[in-house]
Scaffold this motif. Structure first.
Motif, PDB file in Angstrom:
ATOM      1  N   LYS A  35      43.174-102.651  12.922  1.00 31.09           N
ATOM      2  CA  LYS A  35      42.614-101.728  13.880  1.00 31.09           C
ATOM      3  C   LYS A  35      41.123-101.724  14.054  1.00 31.09           C
ATOM      4  N   CYS A  36      40.476-101.397  14.999  1.00 33.96           N
ATOM      5  CA  CYS A  36      39.048-101.360  15.347  1.00 33.96           C
ATOM      6  C   CYS A  36      38.901 -99.893  15.530  1.00 33.96           C
ATOM      7  N   VAL A  37      37.976 -99.186  14.760  1.00 34.57           N
ATOM      8  CA  VAL A  37      37.504 -98.047  14.674  1.00 34.57           C
ATOM      9  C   VAL A  37      35.922 -97.586  14.855  1.00 34.57           C
ATOM     10  N   VAL A  38      35.720 -96.899  15.866  1.00 34.25           N
ATOM     11  CA  VAL A  38      34.151 -96.565  16.153  1.00 34.25           C
ATOM     12  C   VAL A  38      33.966 -95.030  16.157  1.00 34.25           C
ATOM     13  N   GLU A  39      33.225 -94.653  15.417  1.00 34.26           N
ATOM     14  CA  GLU A  39      33.032 -93.231  15.079  1.00 34.26           C
ATOM     15  C   GLU A  39      31.617 -92.894  15.375  1.00 34.26           C
ATOM     16  N   GLY A  40      31.318 -91.577  15.980  1.00 35.81           N
ATOM     17  CA  GLY A  40      29.977 -91.069  16.121  1.00 35.81           C
ATOM     18  C   GLY A  40      29.872 -89.792  15.834  1.00 35.81           C
ATOM     19  N   ALA A  41      28.938 -89.281  15.221  1.00 39.49           N
ATOM     20  CA  ALA A  41      28.558 -87.829  14.889  1.00 39.49           C
ATOM     21  C   ALA A  41      27.427 -87.373  15.734  1.00 39.49           C
ATOM     22  N   PHE A  42      27.715 -86.394  16.507  1.00 38.22           N
ATOM     23  CA  PHE A  42      26.634 -85.737  17.361  1.00 38.22           C
ATOM     24  C   PHE A  42      26.422 -84.021  17.100  1.00 38.22           C
ATOM     25  N   GLN A  43      24.870 -84.017  16.877  1.00 37.01           N
ATOM     26  CA  GLN A  43      24.609 -82.698  16.487  1.00 37.01           C
ATOM     27  C   GLN A  43      24.220 -81.963  17.878  1.00 37.01           C
ATOM     28  N   ILE A  44      25.082 -80.923  18.317  1.00 38.96           N
ATOM     29  CA  ILE A  44      25.270 -80.502  19.643  1.00 38.96           C
ATOM     30  C   ILE A  44      24.708 -78.806  19.712  1.00 38.96           C
ATOM     31  N   ASP A  45      24.372 -78.318  18.800  1.00 39.90           N
ATOM     32  CA  ASP A  45      24.157 -76.858  18.925  1.00 39.90           C
ATOM     33  C   ASP A  45      23.072 -76.339  19.636  1.00 39.90           C
ATOM     34  N   ALA A  46      22.108 -77.553  20.099  1.00 38.23           N
ATOM     35  CA  ALA A  46      20.814 -76.905  20.704  1.00 38.23           C
ATOM     36  C   ALA A  46      20.910 -77.185  22.229  1.00 38.23           C
ATOM     37  N   TYR A  47      22.537 -77.438  22.758  1.00 35.23           N
ATOM     38  CA  TYR A  47      22.479 -78.175  23.987  1.00 35.23           C
ATOM     39  C   TYR A  47      23.180 -77.284  24.883  1.00 35.23           C
ATOM     40  N   ASP A  48      23.884 -76.086  24.397  1.00 36.13           N
ATOM     41  CA  ASP A  48      24.771 -75.234  24.999  1.00 36.13           C
ATOM     42  C   ASP A  48      25.729 -75.953  25.740  1.00 36.13           C
ATOM     43  N   LEU A  49      26.795 -76.478  25.049  1.00 39.43           N
ATOM     44  CA  LEU A  49      27.769 -77.318  25.856  1.00 39.43           C
ATOM     45  C   LEU A  49      29.126 -76.503  25.510  1.00 39.43           C
ATOM     46  N   HIS A  50      29.236 -75.208  24.899  1.00 35.97           N
ATOM     47  CA  HIS A  50      30.192 -74.452  24.956  1.00 35.97           C
ATOM     48  C   HIS A  50      31.285 -74.256  26.224  1.00 35.97           C
ATOM     49  N   ALA A  51      30.664 -74.471  27.177  1.00 35.70           N
ATOM     50  CA  ALA A  51      31.234 -74.186  28.519  1.00 35.70           C
ATOM     51  C   ALA A  51      32.322 -75.582  28.915  1.00 35.70           C
ATOM     52  N   VAL A  52      31.669 -76.752  28.552  1.00 38.94           N
ATOM     53  CA  VAL A  52      32.257 -78.027  28.651  1.00 38.94           C
ATOM     54  C   VAL A  52      33.658 -77.996  27.643  1.00 38.94           C
ATOM     55  N   PHE A  53      33.128 -77.673  26.558  1.00 41.47           N
ATOM     56  CA  PHE A  53      34.219 -77.856  25.611  1.00 41.47           C
ATOM     57  C   PHE A  53      35.585 -76.777  25.907  1.00 41.47           C
ATOM     58  N   GLU A  54      35.026 -75.515  26.385  1.00 43.78           N
ATOM     59  CA  GLU A  54      36.293 -74.769  26.861  1.00 43.78           C
ATOM     60  C   GLU A  54      37.060 -75.030  27.988  1.00 43.78           C
ATOM     61  N   GLU A  55      36.168 -75.698  29.038  1.00 40.29           N
ATOM     62  CA  GLU A  55      36.878 -76.123  30.374  1.00 40.29           C
ATOM     63  C   GLU A  55      37.760 -77.283  30.168  1.00 40.29           C
ATOM     64  N   HIS A  56      37.596 -78.169  29.157  1.00 41.06           N
ATOM     65  CA  HIS A  56      38.467 -79.282  28.719  1.00 41.06           C
ATOM     66  C   HIS A  56      39.100 -79.120  27.635  1.00 41.06           C
ATOM     67  N   ASP A  57      39.355 -77.676  27.302  1.00 43.68           N
ATOM     68  CA  ASP A  57      40.350 -77.249  26.369  1.00 43.68           C
ATOM     69  C   ASP A  57      40.002 -78.086  24.855  1.00 43.68           C
ATOM     70  N   LEU A  58      38.880 -78.119  24.597  1.00 43.03           N
ATOM     71  CA  LEU A  58      38.512 -78.760  23.497  1.00 43.03           C
ATOM     72  C   LEU A  58      37.879 -77.840  22.110  1.00 43.03           C
ATOM     73  N   ASP A  59      38.101 -78.288  21.004  1.00 41.46           N
ATOM     74  CA  ASP A  59      37.249 -77.339  19.871  1.00 41.46           C
ATOM     75  C   ASP A  59      35.907 -77.817  19.812  1.00 41.46           C
ATOM     76  N   TYR A  60      35.283 -76.524  19.974  1.00 45.06           N
ATOM     77  CA  TYR A  60      33.783 -76.708  19.909  1.00 45.06           C
ATOM     78  C   TYR A  60      33.491 -76.885  18.236  1.00 45.06           C
ATOM     79  N   GLU A  61      32.552 -77.713  17.896  1.00 44.16           N
ATOM     80  CA  GLU A  61      31.910 -77.851  16.683  1.00 44.16           C
ATOM     81  C   GLU A  61      30.605 -78.066  16.719  1.00 44.16           C
ATOM     82  N   PRO A  62      29.556 -77.651  16.152  1.00 39.64           N
ATOM     83  CA  PRO A  62      28.127 -77.851  16.196  1.00 39.64           C
ATOM     84  C   PRO A  62      27.609 -79.365  15.895  1.00 39.64           C
ATOM     85  N   GLN A  63      28.876 -79.828  14.739  1.00 42.73           N
ATOM     86  CA  GLN A  63      28.566 -81.369  14.497  1.00 42.73           C
ATOM     87  C   GLN A  63      29.841 -81.976  15.113  1.00 42.73           C
TER      88      GLN A  63
END
Length: 550
Positions: A61-89
């Protein structure tokens, strides 16, 4: 920002891992070494559809994985709207199985490609050399101006109002079509409706009328048989009642000889009571039955009306006639009430139009307000990158035609040289000039969009070394506000990066694979010298590389 990118079994990459930093990062490598593979892998994390042919080893299998530091970008609403678990990393992972099935995960929660795309648009902007053509698209031009104007909330309000307005217009269209159709058949439908109403339809009436007709149409037979039956019951001495009375008297005399005789006596008495009651009923019916030609004619006419209507409409019952009557009544009412409904709907449309125009006017004013400063800022940056005489004109017009973007039309026009006429920006600028204009716009947007990461894929195509160096300064300045990654083939840009990765190919056991490594300062000098003078790396090229790096 993108802090790490891991790629396994993708195209020429067997296993690669990049630790990325903020500010300005450079990626270089020979043509064909696999720089575009990095963007392909990253695109999988941003929602692009998987291609089975991209798997290096089809048995794994092919696997691509990326880590994003997002705590400074106010993305809580995006995660909540799409029923995703928010993590700063936040970790985004994409897997392509040998079967061709693709899976995606956001913080280990399964996610659709649509969710990847929504989140990806808030995390990374990949700008390739081909994207410079988008600069001439009205949608992109509105996107830039609206970002500067802070029109996000107004555009959301406008979209909601615009959709409601369009929905009302569609309702009016459908109502007009229904009214037109109803009007064409109104007189005929009204005639059919009145014809049904005239019969005064009721459930069960056909059965009642048919029974009444049978009775009135056979009066003589009924009266003759009822009279004969009554005679046989009431005839003195030999009538049915007289005989039963005699039987009753005989059995009454035996009651004292046992219970069985008493039981027979009681039973015959019950029979006698029932027969006497029947005699009374027969007499009543006989007296009631009379010839009534007028009523018989009325009932017959009523039945013939029902039969005729059922045959006419190809149905079999009064209940179906009642249903048809209701349908015809609705059609007639639609035609009769259409003008009132259309008038009421037009009032709603007028109010919705006014409300939508009001929001669109506010959007226009906001756009108009930022355009002068935008033009000035672009021209200032273009001066820095070797286009000192370039002039940008944003032609914004407020119209009466609704579009998803408002009531405005927009066109960016450019006069690239002194004394030149303004023309559509795609026609007025060369490829290298479009690259510089695009960079100017992106650098301005960096202060407004709050986008974590922007990637430039050979945006320096078609520019000279001197211009490339000036473009590099701009990208470096952008790196103070956001993470900037540039894939480049020009040493002038490569030298300005805070960090430098090299993509290269190696062949082992007759198998070619792409590797990626971060360069030390000395390795950067070697890479820059090679970019300047080729594989030989002359002393002058080394000196020039050191000068660029310093």
């Amino acid at each position: 920002m993108l802090t790490s990118l891991s790629i396994k079994n993708f195209a020429l990459i067997e296993d690669a891992h990049l630790q990325l930093q903020d500010q300005f990062t450079i990626i270089t490598g020979e043509t064909g070494a696999g720089k575009s593979i990095l963007l392909g892998a990253l695109s999988l994390l941003l929602g692009k559809r998987a291609d089975l042919s991209a798997i290096r080893n089809p048995e794994k299998k092919c696997v691509v994985e990326g880590a994003f530091q997002i705590d400074a970008y106010d993305l809580h609403a995006v995660f909540e709207e799409h029923d995703l678990d928010y993590e700063p990393q936040t970790i985004i992972r994409r897997e392509i199985l040998p079967s061709g099935k693709s899976r995606a995960f956001i913080n280990d929660t399964p996610a659709t490609l649509q969710k990847l795309a929504v989140l990806g648009n808030r995390l990374v902007d990949i700008h390739s050399q081909h994207d410079t053509l988008f600069i001439g698209d009205a949608d992109y031009q509105f996107q830039v101006i609206d970002a500067l104007a802070g029109n996000k909330d107004e555009l959301q309000n406008y979209q909601a109002s615009y959709k409601s307005y369009q929905k009302l217009l569609q309702q009016l269209k459908e109502l007009n079509e229904a009214q037109k159709e109803a009007s064409a058949t109104y007189n005929y439908n009204l005639f059919l409706l009145n014809e049904l109403k005239e019969v005064e339809l009721k459930e069960g009436m056909q059965e009642e009328l048919e029974a009444q007709y049978q009775e009135l149409n056979n009066v003589e037979e009924l009266k003759e048989n009822l009279s004969a039956a009554l005679h046989h019951l009431q005839q003195e001495d030999i009538g049915g009642i007289s005989i039963l009375q005699e039987v009753k008297n005989r059995l009454n005399a035996l009651e004292n000889y046992g219970d069985q005789y008493k039981s027979l006596s009681e039973r015959i008495e019950s029979v006698l009571i029932e027969v006497e009651d029947m005699s009374v009923e027969i007499e009543r019916l006989e007296n009631k039955v009379e010839a009534d030609p007028e009523t018989l004619s009325f009932v017959n006419d009523k039945l013939q009306q029902l039969y005729s209507l059922q045959k006419k409409h190809h149905i079999d019952s009064v209940e179906e006639l009642l249903q048809l009557q209701e349908e015809l009544a609705q059609k007639v009412a639609t035609s009769e009430n259409a003008e009132e409904e259309i008038s009421a709907l037009n009032d709603r449309i007028a109010k919705a139009k006014t409300a939508t125009q009001k929001i669109a006017k506010k959007i226009y004013e906001n756009r108009k307000k930022v355009i002068p400063q935008f033009q000035t800022s672009v021209e200032k940056i273009l001066t820095q990158v070797g286009m000192p005489d370039a002039k940008l004109k944003v032609a914004l017009a407020h119209t009466s035609n609704f579009t998803p973007k408002g009531l405005d039309t927009i066109e960016w026009k450019l006069a690239a040289n002194k004394g030149a006429n303004f023309n559509d920006i795609k026609k007025a600028a060369s490829g290298g000039e479009l690259s510089r204009i695009t960079l100017a716009i992106k650098s301005i947007l960096a202060n407004y969009s709050k986008l974590p990461t922007i990637i430039f894929d050979e945006i320096d195509t078609g520019v000279s070394g001197d211009i490339a160096q000036k473009m590099a300064v701009i990208m470096s300045d952008m790196g103070q506000e956001m993470q900037v990654i540039s894939i480049t083939h020009l040493p002038q840009i490569a030298a300005k990066g805070n960090y430098h990765f090299k993509v290269y190919k190696q062949t082992e056991n007759e198998i070619t694979k792409t590797n990626i490594s971060v360069l030390s300062k000395n390795e950067r000098i070697e890479e820059l010298a090679e970019m300047l003078g080729g594989k030989e790396k002359s002393a002058s090229a080394i000196a020039h590389a050191k000068e660029l790096l310093n």
